[in-house]
Design an enzyme around this catalytic site. Sequence first.
Site, PDB file in Angstrom:
ATOM      1  CG  LEU A  75       2.676   0.334   3.453  1.00  0.00           C
ATOM      2  CD1 LEU A  75       3.737  -1.008   4.238  1.00  0.00           C
ATOM      3  CD2 LEU A  75       3.698   1.183   3.043  1.00  0.00           C
ATOM      4  CG  ASP A  76       1.382   1.212  -3.862  1.00  0.00           C
ATOM      5  OD1 ASP A  76       0.287   1.762  -3.492  1.00  0.00           O
ATOM      6  OD2 ASP A  76       2.229   1.258  -4.453  1.00  0.00           O
ATOM      7  CG  MET A  77      -1.238  -6.516  -3.017  1.00  0.00           C
ATOM      8  SD  MET A  77      -2.546  -7.246  -3.646  1.00  0.00           S
ATOM      9  CE  MET A  77      -1.824  -7.878  -5.336  1.00  0.00           C
TER      10      MET A  77
ATOM     11  CB  THR B  28       4.970  -1.609  -0.749  1.00  0.00           C
ATOM     12  OG1 THR B  28       4.934  -0.788  -2.020  1.00  0.00           O
ATOM     13  CG2 THR B  28       6.120  -1.169   0.258  1.00  0.00           C
TER      14      THR B  28
ATOM     15  CG  HIS C  63       1.224   3.547  -7.786  1.00  0.00           C
ATOM     16  ND1 HIS C  63       0.754   3.221  -8.840  1.00  0.00           N
ATOM     17  CD2 HIS C  63       0.758   2.855  -6.696  1.00  0.00           C
ATOM     18  CE1 HIS C  63       0.100   2.166  -8.579  1.00  0.00           C
ATOM     19  NE2 HIS C  63      -0.116   1.969  -7.270  1.00  0.00           N
TER      20      HIS C  63
END
Length: 199
Positions: free
Chosen positions: A39-41, A43, A142
């Site tokens: 997961l994105d940082m 999120t 993203h």
Amino acid sequence: MLDKPAGLLSVPGRGPDKQDCLIHRTVQHWPDALVVHRLDMATSGLLLFARSKEVQRKLGDAFAAREVHKRYTAIVHGDVAAETWQLVDAPLVCDWENRPLQIVALHKGKPSQTRYLRAPDQQQVPPGCTKLWLEPITGRSHQLRVHMAHIGHPMLGDALYAPACVIDLSERLCLHATTLKFQHPQRNQLVHIDSPAPF
């Protein structure tokens, strides 16, 4: 399965200041833990780990084959009247001059699709905003953030794709990995895990 907080990397980044991450914390308790997806940082939400190379490979194959059902919860700016599932179909490509940003590129982008639906619970949502359920069909970097901004509904707290007035509406990115459903690679049974959004 672990619930990643917003602001924590899934895996280490470049440089000594980016070594604290969920996988490093996880192997302190389960030394055989292996990363399956990220997961994105910014999120938060559900992250799946494997405890053997074989299971990691099988789960990785399931993600690649789009056999893992993923649902996210987001709060976006604007009133979104999507009472039935809607589709964003907008190809994405990396904006090389502004990495890691992604942009919609109709002719040279990679196919990217996201389904979205107005969430039933709209309590505690700021005025002029909407809580949505998002289901990525593809898994581009993203993707959810770019697609929502592309249709004019950037996510609250999104420092990459939202204007300043929308960033300021939340101290964090309002994006949470809420649901994962997949076939257990060893027991051959359906696994369904939910994590309520913290916003």
